[in-house]
Design a protein around this motif. Structure first.
Motif, PDB file in Angstrom:
ATOM      1  N   GLN A   6       0.822  -1.191   0.000  1.00 32.18           N
ATOM      2  CA  GLN A   6       0.000   0.000   0.000  1.00 32.18           C
ATOM      3  C   GLN A   6       0.864   1.253   0.000  1.00 32.18           C
ATOM      4  O   GLN A   6       0.577   2.229  -0.699  1.00 32.18           O
ATOM      5  CB  GLN A   6      -0.923  -0.009   1.216  1.00 32.18           C
ATOM      6  CG  GLN A   6      -1.986  -1.097   1.134  1.00 32.18           C
ATOM      7  CD  GLN A   6      -2.794  -1.185   2.411  1.00 32.18           C
ATOM      8  OE1 GLN A   6      -2.336  -0.827   3.473  1.00 32.18           O
ATOM      9  NE2 GLN A   6      -3.996  -1.693   2.311  1.00 32.18           N
ATOM     10  N   SER A  59      -5.530   1.362   7.730  1.00 30.55           N
ATOM     11  CA  SER A  59      -5.989   0.556   6.595  1.00 30.55           C
ATOM     12  C   SER A  59      -7.180   1.202   5.905  1.00 30.55           C
ATOM     13  O   SER A  59      -7.229   1.295   4.670  1.00 30.55           O
ATOM     14  CB  SER A  59      -6.350  -0.855   7.083  1.00 30.55           C
ATOM     15  OG  SER A  59      -6.913  -1.621   6.039  1.00 30.55           O
ATOM     16  N   TYR A  60      -8.145   1.679   6.692  1.00 27.93           N
ATOM     17  CA  TYR A  60      -9.329   2.317   6.113  1.00 27.93           C
ATOM     18  C   TYR A  60      -8.960   3.638   5.435  1.00 27.93           C
ATOM     19  O   TYR A  60      -9.517   3.989   4.380  1.00 27.93           O
ATOM     20  CB  TYR A  60     -10.384   2.545   7.196  1.00 27.93           C
ATOM     21  CG  TYR A  60     -11.290   1.355   7.412  1.00 27.93           C
ATOM     22  CD1 TYR A  60     -10.750   0.099   7.681  1.00 27.93           C
ATOM     23  CD2 TYR A  60     -12.672   1.474   7.353  1.00 27.93           C
ATOM     24  CE1 TYR A  60     -11.576  -0.999   7.877  1.00 27.93           C
ATOM     25  CE2 TYR A  60     -13.504   0.381   7.544  1.00 27.93           C
ATOM     26  CZ  TYR A  60     -12.942  -0.851   7.816  1.00 27.93           C
ATOM     27  OH  TYR A  60     -13.766  -1.935   7.998  1.00 27.93           O
ATOM     28  N   ARG A  62      -6.184   4.411   3.955  1.00 26.59           N
ATOM     29  CA  ARG A  62      -5.510   4.152   2.669  1.00 26.59           C
ATOM     30  C   ARG A  62      -6.501   3.666   1.621  1.00 26.59           C
ATOM     31  O   ARG A  62      -6.363   3.976   0.432  1.00 26.59           O
ATOM     32  CB  ARG A  62      -4.373   3.160   2.863  1.00 26.59           C
ATOM     33  CG  ARG A  62      -3.263   3.714   3.739  1.00 26.59           C
ATOM     34  CD  ARG A  62      -1.996   2.893   3.700  1.00 26.59           C
ATOM     35  NE  ARG A  62      -0.988   3.502   4.552  1.00 26.59           N
ATOM     36  CZ  ARG A  62      -0.216   4.523   4.208  1.00 26.59           C
ATOM     37  NH1 ARG A  62      -0.358   5.065   3.002  1.00 26.59           N
ATOM     38  NH2 ARG A  62       0.681   5.016   5.030  1.00 26.59           N
ATOM     39  N   ASP A  63      -7.490   2.893   2.025  1.00 26.85           N
ATOM     40  CA  ASP A  63      -8.515   2.475   1.065  1.00 26.85           C
ATOM     41  C   ASP A  63      -9.342   3.673   0.596  1.00 26.85           C
ATOM     42  O   ASP A  63      -9.677   3.775  -0.592  1.00 26.85           O
ATOM     43  CB  ASP A  63      -9.431   1.422   1.695  1.00 26.85           C
ATOM     44  CG  ASP A  63      -8.809   0.038   1.658  1.00 26.85           C
ATOM     45  OD1 ASP A  63      -7.766  -0.116   1.001  1.00 26.85           O
ATOM     46  OD2 ASP A  63      -9.353  -0.884   2.287  1.00 26.85           O
ATOM     47  N   ARG A  66      -7.414   5.687  -1.879  1.00 28.81           N
ATOM     48  CA  ARG A  66      -7.460   5.097  -3.223  1.00 28.81           C
ATOM     49  C   ARG A  66      -8.751   5.497  -3.946  1.00 28.81           C
ATOM     50  O   ARG A  66      -8.755   5.791  -5.141  1.00 28.81           O
ATOM     51  CB  ARG A  66      -7.341   3.577  -3.112  1.00 28.81           C
ATOM     52  CG  ARG A  66      -7.108   2.876  -4.433  1.00 28.81           C
ATOM     53  CD  ARG A  66      -6.972   1.376  -4.246  1.00 28.81           C
ATOM     54  NE  ARG A  66      -5.785   1.050  -3.478  1.00 28.81           N
ATOM     55  CZ  ARG A  66      -5.800   0.409  -2.315  1.00 28.81           C
ATOM     56  NH1 ARG A  66      -6.955   0.032  -1.781  1.00 28.81           N
ATOM     57  NH2 ARG A  66      -4.687   0.136  -1.696  1.00 28.81           N
ATOM     58  N   TRP A  67      -9.858   5.516  -3.219  1.00 26.28           N
ATOM     59  CA  TRP A  67     -11.145   5.897  -3.802  1.00 26.28           C
ATOM     60  C   TRP A  67     -11.158   7.375  -4.193  1.00 26.28           C
ATOM     61  O   TRP A  67     -11.602   7.736  -5.286  1.00 26.28           O
ATOM     62  CB  TRP A  67     -12.256   5.589  -2.806  1.00 26.28           C
ATOM     63  CG  TRP A  67     -13.586   6.218  -3.094  1.00 26.28           C
ATOM     64  CD1 TRP A  67     -14.205   7.185  -2.364  1.00 26.28           C
ATOM     65  CD2 TRP A  67     -14.486   5.913  -4.175  1.00 26.28           C
ATOM     66  NE1 TRP A  67     -15.424   7.501  -2.912  1.00 26.28           N
ATOM     67  CE2 TRP A  67     -15.624   6.734  -4.032  1.00 26.28           C
ATOM     68  CE3 TRP A  67     -14.440   5.027  -5.248  1.00 26.28           C
ATOM     69  CZ2 TRP A  67     -16.695   6.707  -4.905  1.00 26.28           C
ATOM     70  CZ3 TRP A  67     -15.514   4.989  -6.135  1.00 26.28           C
ATOM     71  CH2 TRP A  67     -16.629   5.816  -5.964  1.00 26.28           C
ATOM     72  N   LEU A  93      -9.328  -0.830 -10.721  1.00 26.45           N
ATOM     73  CA  LEU A  93      -8.469  -1.608  -9.827  1.00 26.45           C
ATOM     74  C   LEU A  93      -8.058  -2.923 -10.463  1.00 26.45           C
ATOM     75  O   LEU A  93      -6.931  -3.404 -10.265  1.00 26.45           O
ATOM     76  CB  LEU A  93      -9.178  -1.874  -8.497  1.00 26.45           C
ATOM     77  CG  LEU A  93      -9.380  -0.683  -7.557  1.00 26.45           C
ATOM     78  CD1 LEU A  93     -10.037  -1.141  -6.263  1.00 26.45           C
ATOM     79  CD2 LEU A  93      -8.060   0.010  -7.260  1.00 26.45           C
ATOM     80  N   TYR A 123      -3.864  -5.708  -8.154  1.00 25.77           N
ATOM     81  CA  TYR A 123      -4.595  -5.760  -6.885  1.00 25.77           C
ATOM     82  C   TYR A 123      -5.312  -7.103  -6.778  1.00 25.77           C
ATOM     83  O   TYR A 123      -5.948  -7.557  -7.729  1.00 25.77           O
ATOM     84  CB  TYR A 123      -5.600  -4.615  -6.796  1.00 25.77           C
ATOM     85  CG  TYR A 123      -4.959  -3.264  -6.629  1.00 25.77           C
ATOM     86  CD1 TYR A 123      -4.426  -2.886  -5.404  1.00 25.77           C
ATOM     87  CD2 TYR A 123      -4.876  -2.365  -7.691  1.00 25.77           C
ATOM     88  CE1 TYR A 123      -3.831  -1.647  -5.231  1.00 25.77           C
ATOM     89  CE2 TYR A 123      -4.285  -1.123  -7.533  1.00 25.77           C
ATOM     90  CZ  TYR A 123      -3.758  -0.773  -6.299  1.00 25.77           C
ATOM     91  OH  TYR A 123      -3.164   0.455  -6.137  1.00 25.77           O
ATOM     92  N   THR A 127      -8.143  -7.529  -1.820  1.00 27.39           N
ATOM     93  CA  THR A 127      -7.923  -6.094  -1.678  1.00 27.39           C
ATOM     94  C   THR A 127      -9.099  -5.310  -2.241  1.00 27.39           C
ATOM     95  O   THR A 127      -9.579  -4.341  -1.636  1.00 27.39           O
ATOM     96  CB  THR A 127      -6.624  -5.688  -2.401  1.00 27.39           C
ATOM     97  OG1 THR A 127      -5.523  -6.381  -1.806  1.00 27.39           O
ATOM     98  CG2 THR A 127      -6.394  -4.199  -2.292  1.00 27.39           C
ATOM     99  N   HIS A 130     -12.090  -5.721   0.070  1.00 22.85           N
ATOM    100  CA  HIS A 130     -11.920  -4.927   1.290  1.00 22.85           C
ATOM    101  C   HIS A 130     -12.174  -3.453   0.995  1.00 22.85           C
ATOM    102  O   HIS A 130     -12.803  -2.743   1.802  1.00 22.85           O
ATOM    103  CB  HIS A 130     -10.520  -5.123   1.855  1.00 22.85           C
ATOM    104  CG  HIS A 130     -10.294  -4.438   3.175  1.00 22.85           C
ATOM    105  ND1 HIS A 130      -9.808  -3.148   3.272  1.00 22.85           N
ATOM    106  CD2 HIS A 130     -10.514  -4.847   4.451  1.00 22.85           C
ATOM    107  CE1 HIS A 130      -9.726  -2.801   4.540  1.00 22.85           C
ATOM    108  NE2 HIS A 130     -10.148  -3.806   5.280  1.00 22.85           N
ATOM    109  N   ASN A 131     -11.707  -2.982  -0.146  1.00 24.49           N
ATOM    110  CA  ASN A 131     -11.940  -1.591  -0.507  1.00 24.49           C
ATOM    111  C   ASN A 131     -13.436  -1.303  -0.653  1.00 24.49           C
ATOM    112  O   ASN A 131     -13.936  -0.254  -0.240  1.00 24.49           O
ATOM    113  CB  ASN A 131     -11.217  -1.263  -1.810  1.00 24.49           C
ATOM    114  CG  ASN A 131     -10.620   0.124  -1.824  1.00 24.49           C
ATOM    115  OD1 ASN A 131      -9.504   0.349  -2.298  1.00 24.49           O
ATOM    116  ND2 ASN A 131     -11.345   1.090  -1.282  1.00 24.49           N
TER     117      ASN A 131
END
Length: 405
Positions: A6, A59-60, A62-63, A66-67, A93, A123, A127, A130-131
């Protein structure tokens, strides 16, 4: 996808970033102008307040980064997105590379020494799923707060009677049902354990008592990599042959057993350290070069990278945890609930995955079968007699007389 992957993804895309901060919720997402994204800040504060750890918040964050990068690139407003935008995000993705500057490996690519596939530059399905889960929770929070779209743009799993799983009778078998739209198929894989001979070769390549102690603790205690790196000297109980680890999810302190070889190597390692670093409150693991610094997770991975380079393998720290669990599962004196407790699993169904046979075990037995069949074909007279599939008592009753052989 692990934290290093990540970080690499974020480094090759300069727009926006995820930054650690000294106050709750300890992580925030920055827009291209280096200003915090208010909608993400609101959600992460609520997420942290519900008892989540800072690693989960990271973690949240970074997701969500990405969005938002996808939204900034397409000129979309976060509170005006639709289901079609989520579809386009998932499609991007599936095509995007985590490391665009590196040429892609041919797929599938399997390491000749370990037999494990290399990590893909794309990806993974986990992954992406989770995203989508993070996005669904993010938009559900803003829907309830009336600060976002009135309808969650992330599709949910379909059900006949409204929400999936609602009014489920606990006495009936739980069925997963169809996947939600845009959720990816996740392949079912066996635990990635290290065969005994391969582990001996790996252990031989370790050059210091610190590395031998660390690996011996990993492969006997089944602790998670980050849990073991966080040990202090006071958490190592030589008399009871136990170590105390802080569980990754709950944050609870739990005592778990480890092998006497691990404690022996640990003692030899401590003899090489200054006295102030062996006190109960000091960290257990230190760098080898002076000035001494606490060993972190990335440095522990570096130990294994050097061994992999010498062996031509691609083992990971988490493989030691799988190896320890499978070794315990092969012992008839260790119950499944014992393994569940040591691993720190909430659900025993997660632990049941270690009851599956390893690929190398299956291959060895089938090869033995093929060798015996080949020998029998060459010399049928020496082939072992196959027992009758029928019961002798049943054959006696059917034909009478002495039992049929």
């Amino acid at each position: 996808m692990d934290t290093q992957s990540q970080h690499s993804s974020d480094e090759v895309r300069p727009e926006g970033s995820a930054r650690e901060i000294p106050v709750a919720p300890y992580w925030q997402v920055l827009a291209p102008d280096d200003r915090p994204v208010p909608s993400v800040d609101q959600y992460l504060h609520d997420f942290w307040a519900r008892g989540m750890s800072s690693s989960s918040v990271e973690s949240y964050a970074r997701d969500l980064l990405r969005w938002f990068r996808f939204l900034w690139g397409s000129g979309k407003e976060w509170n005006r997105v639709t289901r079609d935008d989520v579809r386009d995000f998932v499609a991007s993705l599936r095509e995007a590379s985590k490391k665009p500057t590196r040429p892609r490996r041919p797929v599938p690519a399997v390491n000749e020494v370990s037999g494990k596939p290399y990590l893909s530059d794309l990806y993974s399905p986990r992954t992406i799923n989770h995203n989508l889960s993070v996005l669904s929770a993010f938009y559900e929070f803003h829907r309830r707060a009336l600060t976002g779209p009135l309808r969650n743009p992330v599709p949910e799993r379909a059900a006949r009677d409204g929400r999936f799983g609602a009014h489920h009778n606990p006495e009936n078998e739980y069925r997963q049902g169809p996947r939600a739209d845009y959720r990816q198929k996740v392949p079912v894989q066996a635990p990635r354990s290290i065969p005994d001979k391969a582990f001996e070769d790996l252990f031989t390549q370790l050059g210091t008592n610190r590395d031998r102690a660390l690996v011996a603790f990993y492969v006997s205690s089944a602790a998670r990599p980050s849990e073991l790196v966080g040990l202090t000297n006071g958490m190592v109980d030589v008399g009871q042959q136990c170590i105390s680890v802080v569980r990754k999810g709950s944050g609870a302190v739990q005592r778990i057993p480890a092998s006497h070889e691990a404690f022996r190597w640990f003692r030899l390692y401590q003899e090489s350290l200054p006295e102030e670093l062996t006190r109960p409150g000091a960290r257990a693991w230190w760098t080898l070069r002076k000035p001494y610094r606490p060993l972190n997770y990335e440095a522990a991975r570096g130990i294994l990278r050097r061994v992999n380079s010498a062996l031509g393998a691609n083992w990971t720290l988490h493989d030691f945890r799988h190896t320890a669990a499978i070794r315990m599962a092969r012992d008839p004196n260790v119950s499944l609930t014992d393994i569940q407790t040591v691993l720190g699993h909430v659900h025993i169904t997660t632990t049941e995955a270690y009851l599956r046979l390893r690929d190398d075990e299956v291959i060895e037995r089938v090869n033995q079968h093929l060798v015996l069949r080949a020998a029998a074909n060459r010399n049928p007279e020496t082939a072992p007699e196959q027992p009758s599939p029928y019961s002798a008592a049943d054959m006696t009753e059917l034909f009478g007389g002495t039992p049929w052989q």
